[in-house]
Design an enzyme around this catalytic site. Structure first.
Site, mmCIF file in Angstrom:
data_model
loop_
_atom_site.group_PDB
_atom_site.id
_atom_site.type_symbol
_atom_site.label_atom_id
_atom_site.label_comp_id
_atom_site.label_asym_id
_atom_site.label_seq_id
_atom_site.Cartn_x
_atom_site.Cartn_y
_atom_site.Cartn_z
ATOM 1 N N TYR A 144 -14.051 28.710 -74.225
ATOM 2 C CA TYR A 144 -13.777 29.604 -75.338
ATOM 3 C C TYR A 144 -13.901 28.811 -76.637
ATOM 4 O O TYR A 144 -13.350 27.718 -76.752
ATOM 5 C CB TYR A 144 -12.356 30.180 -75.212
ATOM 6 C CG TYR A 144 -11.968 31.108 -76.335
ATOM 7 C CD1 TYR A 144 -12.549 32.372 -76.470
ATOM 8 C CD2 TYR A 144 -10.995 30.730 -77.271
ATOM 9 C CE1 TYR A 144 -12.181 33.229 -77.498
ATOM 10 C CE2 TYR A 144 -10.619 31.589 -78.300
ATOM 11 C CZ TYR A 144 -11.208 32.828 -78.413
ATOM 12 O OH TYR A 144 -10.840 33.676 -79.432
ATOM 13 N N ASP A 239 -15.875 20.815 -78.939
ATOM 14 C CA ASP A 239 -14.867 21.707 -79.504
ATOM 15 C C ASP A 239 -13.500 21.159 -79.094
ATOM 16 O O ASP A 239 -13.044 21.357 -77.976
ATOM 17 C CB ASP A 239 -15.075 23.134 -78.991
ATOM 18 C CG ASP A 239 -14.050 24.096 -79.574
ATOM 19 O OD1 ASP A 239 -13.146 23.629 -80.303
ATOM 20 O OD2 ASP A 239 -14.169 25.306 -79.295
ATOM 21 N N LYS A 267 -5.654 24.175 -84.443
ATOM 22 C CA LYS A 267 -4.343 24.060 -83.801
ATOM 23 C C LYS A 267 -3.482 22.910 -84.393
ATOM 24 O O LYS A 267 -2.947 23.090 -85.462
ATOM 25 C CB LYS A 267 -4.505 24.000 -82.283
ATOM 26 C CG LYS A 267 -5.169 25.312 -81.797
ATOM 27 C CD LYS A 267 -5.181 25.566 -80.320
ATOM 28 C CE LYS A 267 -5.616 27.002 -80.040
ATOM 29 N NZ LYS A 267 -6.901 27.178 -79.405
HETATM 30 C C1 LIG Z 1 -8.016 28.205 -79.893
HETATM 31 C C2 LIG Z 1 -9.403 27.741 -79.747
HETATM 32 C C3 LIG Z 1 -10.419 28.156 -80.625
HETATM 33 C C4 LIG Z 1 -10.198 29.200 -81.658
HETATM 34 O O1 LIG Z 1 -9.304 28.815 -82.655
HETATM 35 P P1 LIG Z 1 -8.596 29.976 -83.519
HETATM 36 O O2 LIG Z 1 -7.775 29.194 -84.498
HETATM 37 O O3 LIG Z 1 -7.814 30.790 -82.557
HETATM 38 O O4 LIG Z 1 -9.672 30.751 -84.176
HETATM 39 C C5 LIG Z 1 -11.674 27.583 -80.497
HETATM 40 N N1 LIG Z 1 -11.925 26.669 -79.554
HETATM 41 C C6 LIG Z 1 -10.982 26.255 -78.699
HETATM 42 C C7 LIG Z 1 -11.316 25.210 -77.686
HETATM 43 C C8 LIG Z 1 -9.701 26.794 -78.742
HETATM 44 O O5 LIG Z 1 -8.787 26.399 -77.853
#
Ligand SMILES: *Cc1c(COP(=O)(O)O)cnc(C)c1O
Length: 431
Positions: A144, A239, A267
């Protein structure tokens, strides 16, 4: 457990908010029942509107790595608020923040602040496309990367939970530019690359996956991707929205010793405020406007209050390496406790774990990709989830999520979680 106030709030919420929530997983649909509405949290504890206390294993999906309402971060925010909330102009703290990120994250030479992980990944892909002059990207099934159109193809997290890994509303054109491969499958990546030579701008992945539950890269996987990207002129994007500042102060890339071209962050980087960032090689980041032609902007980007919280968080993590040894020990203690319980109850469930991230999968298969994650018994997970909640343990309400430990958890808390896990398994399995 009385959750009547939460239930009343949820009824009302559903009148005015789609599904009653501002982010899908919060609605508890994967586990059934009514979500608890949160009122406050402190240290390792979170409290709902009915006054129930829970031990935290979500921690806002990662950001609360030091536990809730950390006083050092609170003070940084209080101090910043005195000077107004937003300027839409450059500030000293953004420079300090950028310098600190560059010093902590091995791949990052230049960095741009944004407001969420979603914005970070969308922007990273755009600059990779601008830099390479190519259109297609490769992502992995079950990973994701936020809710940008390009990533809602075989997506993990909430998208997987709700059976909509390919979302309506994403145009065919965009979908056609996103190629997907199974996680931990280098041969599939090689095939995709050969079939689309000189068309692939970027390969993006979670170097450790959190969003199909916790799934680790197998030996040689990250190295293999690095090699393919080097050979083919593909921008390798880690990511690290989840793993950044969690698996080590330099993220998964530092832990595994593989350096991507671009990195996306979110985060923890905001200390609980809405912050994201993308950065990497100067050669690539120099393509970003106003230095380069790839446009990306934000009215609230680098917001002074958010920067104050993030800077306090990152400075602390940078200066206190014992945070990571403590998290490592906590993760080991908890998951070896789970393994002992499995043995004691004669269960062969899979526990995936690295540092302060873990997922208990209700399957006896080795979980290394999305199909094996989906072999988990989701009905059983739902029962287990509610049994844990009843015992005061607040977990992610879906099998396809990782748990996140904080430094606020003491040995006594960990023992309580291990005990609750055993009781919850007995309830879920009617043992
Ligand atoms: C949470 C998450 C996102 C998205 O971040 P948001 O602040 O919710 O838009 C993208 N990539 C990874 C790996 C994530 O865990």
């Amino acid at each position: 457990m009385n959750i009547s106030t939460s239930q009343e709030l949820f009824e009302k919420a559903q009148k005015f908010i789609p599904g009653g929530v501002n982010s899908p997983v919060r609605a508890f649909r994967a586990v059934g029942g009514s979500p608890v509405f949160i009122k406050s949290a402190k240290g390792p504890y979170i409290y709902d509107e009915d006054g129930n206390e829970y031990i935290e294993l979500i921690n806002s999906w990662g950001p609360m790595i030091l536990g809730h309402a950390n006083e050092m971060i609170q003070k940084a925010v209080y101090d910043a608020v005195q000077n107004s909330f937003s300027f839409g102009a450059p500030t000293r703290r953004e420079v300090e923040m950028a310098e600190l990120i560059v010093s902590m994250v091995p791949s990052i030479e230049k960095v741009r602040m944004v407001n969420s992980g979603t914005e970070a990944t969308m922007s990273a892909i755009r600059v990779a496309r601008g830099f390479t002059g190519r259109d297609k990207i490769i992502k992995f099934e079950g990973c994701y990367h936020g809710h940008g159109d390009s990533f809602l193809i075989a997506a993990g997290s909430g998208a997987a939970t709700f059976g909509t890994p390919d979302s309506p509303g994403v145009t065919k054109g965009v979908a056609n530019d996103t190629l997907t491969a199974p996680y931990n499958d280098l041969a599939s990546v090689q095939q995709l690359v050969e079939a689309n030579r000189n068309h692939i701008a970027a390969l993006i992945l979670e170097p450790v996956v959190g969003n199909m539950g916790c799934v680790l890269p197998e030996e040689g996987f990250l190295e293999g991707l690095r090699k393919i990207c080097d050979e083919e002129g593909i921008v390798l994007i880690f990511d690290e929205v989840m793993t950044g500042f969690r698996l080590s102060k330099g993220g998964a890339q530092e832990r595994f010793g593989i350096i991507p071209d671009l990195t996306t962050l979110g985060k923890i980087i905001g200390g609980g405020m809405p912050v994201g960032a993308y950065g990497g090689k100067a050669e690539i980041m120099n393509w970003v406007s106003p230095l380069g032609p790839v446009y990306q902007a934000g009215t609230l980007s680098g917001n002074p209050i958010a920067m104050a919280a993030g800077l306090a968080m990152l400075n602390y993590l940078n200066e206190n390496p014992e945070v990571y040894s403590q998290l490592e020990a906590s993760g080991n203690k908890l998951t070896s406790g789970f393994a002992k319980t499995n043995a004691k109850l004669g269960l062969d469930f899979t526990v995936n774990h690295i540092g302060s991230m873990y997922t208990l999968f209700f399957t006896n298969q080795k979980v290394k990709d999305f199909p094996s994650a989906k072999s988990s018994d989701l009905v059983l997970f739902g029962k287990y989830f509610h049994a844990m909640l009843d015992q005061g343990i607040y977990m992610g309400p879906s099998q396809f999520e990782s748990m996140f430990l904080s430094t606020a958890l003491t040995d006594a808390h960990l023992d309580r979680i291990i005990e609750a896990n055993e009781q919850a398994l007995k309830v879920a399995l009617s043992l």
